[in-house]
Motif scaffolding. Structure first.
Motif, mmCIF file in Angstrom:
data_model
loop_
_atom_site.group_PDB
_atom_site.id
_atom_site.type_symbol
_atom_site.label_atom_id
_atom_site.label_comp_id
_atom_site.label_asym_id
_atom_site.label_seq_id
_atom_site.Cartn_x
_atom_site.Cartn_y
_atom_site.Cartn_z
ATOM 1 N N ASP A 85 9.607 2.953 5.114
ATOM 2 C CA ASP A 85 9.035 4.041 5.900
ATOM 3 C C ASP A 85 7.726 4.477 5.217
ATOM 4 O O ASP A 85 7.708 5.320 4.328
ATOM 5 C CB ASP A 85 10.053 5.193 5.959
ATOM 6 N N LEU A 86 6.629 3.882 5.652
ATOM 7 C CA LEU A 86 5.366 4.129 4.974
ATOM 8 C C LEU A 86 4.794 5.514 5.297
ATOM 9 O O LEU A 86 3.972 6.033 4.543
ATOM 10 C CB LEU A 86 4.370 3.022 5.306
ATOM 11 N N ASP A 87 5.259 6.107 6.399
ATOM 12 C CA ASP A 87 4.830 7.488 6.677
ATOM 13 C C ASP A 87 5.428 8.413 5.620
ATOM 14 O O ASP A 87 4.769 9.331 5.137
ATOM 15 C CB ASP A 87 5.283 7.928 8.078
ATOM 16 N N HIS A 88 6.673 8.129 5.286
ATOM 17 C CA HIS A 88 7.313 8.940 4.240
ATOM 18 C C HIS A 88 6.597 8.723 2.903
ATOM 19 O O HIS A 88 6.353 9.682 2.162
ATOM 20 C CB HIS A 88 8.809 8.574 4.127
ATOM 21 N N LEU A 139 2.889 10.783 -1.251
ATOM 22 C CA LEU A 139 1.627 10.589 -1.969
ATOM 23 C C LEU A 139 0.761 11.841 -1.860
ATOM 24 O O LEU A 139 0.246 12.350 -2.855
ATOM 25 C CB LEU A 139 0.865 9.413 -1.368
ATOM 26 N N ILE A 140 0.614 12.319 -0.622
ATOM 27 C CA ILE A 140 -0.251 13.488 -0.393
ATOM 28 C C ILE A 140 0.291 14.697 -1.152
ATOM 29 O O ILE A 140 -0.438 15.431 -1.797
ATOM 30 C CB ILE A 140 -0.380 13.764 1.130
ATOM 31 N N LYS A 141 1.616 14.842 -1.126
ATOM 32 C CA LYS A 141 2.242 16.004 -1.752
ATOM 33 C C LYS A 141 2.138 15.968 -3.284
ATOM 34 O O LYS A 141 1.932 16.997 -3.920
ATOM 35 C CB LYS A 141 3.706 16.033 -1.320
ATOM 36 N N HIS A 142 2.278 14.775 -3.866
ATOM 37 C CA HIS A 142 2.455 14.733 -5.331
ATOM 38 C C HIS A 142 1.291 14.159 -6.120
ATOM 39 O O HIS A 142 1.245 14.327 -7.335
ATOM 40 C CB HIS A 142 3.717 13.924 -5.662
ATOM 41 N N HIS A 171 -0.624 -1.771 6.782
ATOM 42 C CA HIS A 171 -0.556 -0.304 6.817
ATOM 43 C C HIS A 171 -0.522 0.249 5.384
ATOM 44 O O HIS A 171 -1.186 1.235 5.065
ATOM 45 C CB HIS A 171 0.687 0.118 7.614
ATOM 46 N N LEU A 172 0.242 -0.433 4.527
ATOM 47 C CA LEU A 172 0.335 0.005 3.128
ATOM 48 C C LEU A 172 -1.056 0.025 2.479
ATOM 49 O O LEU A 172 -1.407 0.946 1.743
ATOM 50 C CB LEU A 172 1.287 -0.929 2.363
ATOM 51 N N MET A 173 -1.858 -0.998 2.789
ATOM 52 C CA MET A 173 -3.202 -1.062 2.191
ATOM 53 C C MET A 173 -4.117 0.029 2.767
ATOM 54 O O MET A 173 -4.956 0.565 2.057
ATOM 55 C CB MET A 173 -3.828 -2.443 2.407
ATOM 56 N N ASP A 174 -3.918 0.381 4.052
ATOM 57 C CA ASP A 174 -4.699 1.495 4.621
ATOM 58 C C ASP A 174 -4.396 2.774 3.847
ATOM 59 O O ASP A 174 -5.300 3.535 3.490
ATOM 60 C CB ASP A 174 -4.309 1.736 6.096
ATOM 61 N N ILE A 175 -3.117 2.979 3.587
ATOM 62 C CA ILE A 175 -2.703 4.182 2.850
ATOM 63 C C ILE A 175 -3.293 4.145 1.438
ATOM 64 O O ILE A 175 -3.767 5.150 0.909
ATOM 65 C CB ILE A 175 -1.155 4.264 2.794
ATOM 66 N N LYS A 176 -3.273 2.950 0.850
ATOM 67 C CA LYS A 176 -3.776 2.787 -0.525
ATOM 68 C C LYS A 176 -5.276 3.106 -0.599
ATOM 69 O O LYS A 176 -5.738 3.691 -1.569
ATOM 70 C CB LYS A 176 -3.496 1.347 -0.975
ATOM 71 N N ARG A 177 -6.003 2.727 0.440
ATOM 72 C CA ARG A 177 -7.446 2.994 0.433
ATOM 73 C C ARG A 177 -7.713 4.504 0.497
ATOM 74 O O ARG A 177 -8.617 5.018 -0.129
ATOM 75 C CB ARG A 177 -8.110 2.279 1.613
ATOM 76 N N LYS A 178 -6.844 5.211 1.258
ATOM 77 C CA LYS A 178 -7.040 6.673 1.394
ATOM 78 C C LYS A 178 -6.524 7.432 0.169
ATOM 79 O O LYS A 178 -7.050 8.451 -0.224
ATOM 80 C CB LYS A 178 -6.285 7.177 2.641
ATOM 81 N N GLU A 208 -1.240 11.650 -13.413
ATOM 82 C CA GLU A 208 -2.447 10.921 -13.808
ATOM 83 C C GLU A 208 -2.616 9.666 -12.938
ATOM 84 O O GLU A 208 -3.664 9.416 -12.367
ATOM 85 C CB GLU A 208 -2.322 10.540 -15.286
ATOM 86 N N THR A 209 -1.550 8.898 -12.859
ATOM 87 C CA THR A 209 -1.587 7.663 -12.048
ATOM 88 C C THR A 209 -0.307 7.585 -11.229
ATOM 89 O O THR A 209 0.776 7.893 -11.733
ATOM 90 C CB THR A 209 -1.658 6.423 -12.967
ATOM 91 N N VAL A 210 -0.456 7.181 -9.963
ATOM 92 C CA VAL A 210 0.730 6.955 -9.143
ATOM 93 C C VAL A 210 0.875 5.449 -8.932
ATOM 94 O O VAL A 210 -0.110 4.746 -8.660
ATOM 95 C CB VAL A 210 0.623 7.681 -7.778
ATOM 96 N N PHE A 211 2.100 4.960 -9.104
ATOM 97 C CA PHE A 211 2.428 3.558 -8.840
ATOM 98 C C PHE A 211 3.294 3.515 -7.595
ATOM 99 O O PHE A 211 4.146 4.390 -7.401
ATOM 100 C CB PHE A 211 3.251 2.971 -9.996
ATOM 101 N N VAL A 212 3.098 2.502 -6.770
ATOM 102 C CA VAL A 212 4.004 2.277 -5.636
ATOM 103 C C VAL A 212 4.600 0.900 -5.833
ATOM 104 O O VAL A 212 3.882 -0.073 -6.123
ATOM 105 C CB VAL A 212 3.254 2.365 -4.285
ATOM 106 N N VAL A 213 5.924 0.828 -5.703
ATOM 107 C CA VAL A 213 6.570 -0.469 -5.906
ATOM 108 C C VAL A 213 7.453 -0.815 -4.706
ATOM 109 O O VAL A 213 8.236 0.006 -4.238
ATOM 110 C CB VAL A 213 7.348 -0.514 -7.252
ATOM 111 N N THR A 214 7.247 -2.022 -4.206
ATOM 112 C CA THR A 214 8.037 -2.493 -3.059
ATOM 113 C C THR A 214 8.254 -4.001 -3.146
ATOM 114 O O THR A 214 7.523 -4.704 -3.847
ATOM 115 C CB THR A 214 7.347 -2.130 -1.718
ATOM 116 N N GLU A 215 9.263 -4.448 -2.425
ATOM 117 C CA GLU A 215 9.430 -5.897 -2.251
ATOM 118 C C GLU A 215 8.659 -6.280 -1.000
ATOM 119 O O GLU A 215 8.446 -5.445 -0.116
ATOM 120 C CB GLU A 215 10.920 -6.228 -2.054
ATOM 121 N N SER A 216 8.254 -7.534 -0.907
ATOM 122 C CA SER A 216 7.583 -7.959 0.320
ATOM 123 C C SER A 216 8.639 -8.322 1.363
ATOM 124 O O SER A 216 8.514 -7.959 2.534
ATOM 125 C CB SER A 216 6.645 -9.135 0.056
ATOM 126 N N VAL A 217 9.691 -8.991 0.943
ATOM 127 C CA VAL A 217 10.838 -9.278 1.821
ATOM 128 C C VAL A 217 12.058 -8.747 1.075
ATOM 129 O O VAL A 217 12.327 -9.185 -0.050
ATOM 130 C CB VAL A 217 11.002 -10.784 2.059
#
Ligand SMILES: Cc1ncc(COP(=O)(O)O)c(C=O)c1O
Length: 380
Positions: A145-148, A153-156, A182-189, A161-170
């Motif tokens: 759920d990338l909206d979540h 991200l916006i909240k925290h 979509h994940l990369m769009d969020i990452k750019r913002k 100092e640095t935020v990491f996001v970790v996911t599996e591709s499959v």
């Protein structure tokens, strides 16, 4: 062994047995149809891959003989690493003995006290376990759920100092994927360091089998890419590739998982290296496997089971109850079909399932007995 200690162990084990959560070693004997592995193109039986392993043994011996920073890092490891870097378009990288250790090393040693890690709720145990042992704070976002994720991200973001996001591709137990574009769009913002585990995407997705990031054309934006050699690459071991040399140098200097363990055997490196050469050429097998996977899901739905329209070879059949899941697995096995039964804590409570894992040698007609058993089970 003190009696008190043994009694404590036995009490725990009895509880697991009562809850149908007890696990035991089962000798894998030949069956008619194996739908339980991750060797999506059955390359562990491929002559070129076997030859790659034999040649590496002949040249470098049966073991690496030492940990990588002593004398264990051999030319066969360098060759494999070079091939992986070229394939996945990353400038820096290193090998690990297993994907489990690679994930542990990344999560435990890269995020620090002032950082936050945002992880998918269903992330693999190798990452989940490390999150609770590392220094950084972590939060889980709802599965794919990338909206979540964006909300968190916006909240925290400002507090760390640095935020990491970790996911599996499959995802290994669900066979579904996050929307990487979509994940990369969020990452750019909202910039963060992205760790992507391509354990199950490699081989299956992408024009050259480079994984889901290749398919979605976002390889460059993945900061830290992890993959295992033990699935489509028909060997064992893993790799971590990165855009930054500092990431690799840091792990090389502080990750005990890397420093204090005898390095991959030459056979593992040789087999994986030859498997990459084979995987690069498997476009038509990739397409057939994905079609087979889609048709399999369609057939499940037609037979009254819940499924979806995805095309990854990992297909969960959620039963819910642990005991019933084991019974169905055993019924399939009596019919010569091997399927994994996955129960908590590997999957959340109430979602025990069969984990069907298709591979490119499976034919539609071989699946008939599988669907017959499912039908028999439904009508029991
Ligand atoms: C998503 C994912 N990451 C990492 C691993 C661990 O890889 P390895 O088997 O090389 O330890 C697995 C294997 O089960 C996996 O499914």
């Amino acid at each position: 062994m003190t009696p008190l200690f043994e009694q404590r162990l036995k009490t725990k084990l009895t509880r697991l047995q009562e809850e149908n959560l007890f696990r035991e070693m089962r000798l894998f004997k030949n069956c008619t149809l194996n739908l339980s592995g991750n060797d999506y193109f059955q390359l562990r039986l491929h002559p070129e891959v076997q030859k790659g392993a034999s040649l590496a043994i002949e040249k470098y011996g049966t073991g690496s003989g030492a940990s990588p920073l002593l004398s264990g890092f051999l030319p066969c490891h360098q060759d494999l690493l070079d091939k992986l870097l070229k394939w996945k378009h990353k400038p820096f990288g290193m090998l690990f003995n297993t994907g489990f250790l690679a994930n542990q090393a990344i999560i435990k040693h890269l995020p620090g006290k002032k950082d936050l890690v945002l992880a998918d709720r269903l992330i693999h145990h190798s990452i989940a376990q490390a999150l609770s042992q590392g220094q950084a704070r972590f939060k889980r976002y709802d599965h794919i759920d990338l909206d979540h994720l964006e909300e968190l991200l916006i909240k925290h973001q400002g507090k760390y100092e640095t935020v990491f996001v970790v996911t599996e591709s499959v995802f290994s137990m669900d066979g579904d994927c996050p929307d990487l574009n979509h994940l990369m769009d969020i990452k750019r913002k909202n910039p963060f360091v992205l760790i992507l585990d391509e354990a199950h995407g490699t081989g299956v997705y992408g024009k050259t089998g480079g994984g889901l990031a290749e398919e979605k054309n976002v390889l460059k934006e993945v900061d830290i890419l992890v993959g295992t050699l033990g699935k489509s690459l028909a060997s064992a071991g893993a790799y971590v590739l990165a855009e930054s040399e500092a990431v690799i140098q840091t792990l090389t200097n502080i990750a005990g998982e890397y420093i204090y363990s005898t390095f991959l055997t030459p056979a593992q490196a040789g087999a994986a290296s030859s498997a990459i050469d084979v995987v690069l050429e498997l476009s038509s097998q990739r397409e057939s496997l994905r079609n087979l996977s889609k048709n399999f899901r369609r057939r499940l739905e037609e037979s009254g089971w819940e499924s979806n329209e995805l095309d990854s070879p990992i297909v969960p059949i959620v039963i819910g109850d642990e005991n019933e899941t084991l019974q169905l697995r055993d019924l399939l096995l009596e019919n010569g079909i091997l399927v994994g039964a996955v129960r908590p804590p590997t999957v959340p409570r109430g979602t025990s399932r069969l984990r069907v894992s298709l591979h490119s040698d499976v034919t539609e007609s071989q699946l008939e007995p599988f669907f017959n058993v499912l039908e028999q089970w439904k009508n029991r």
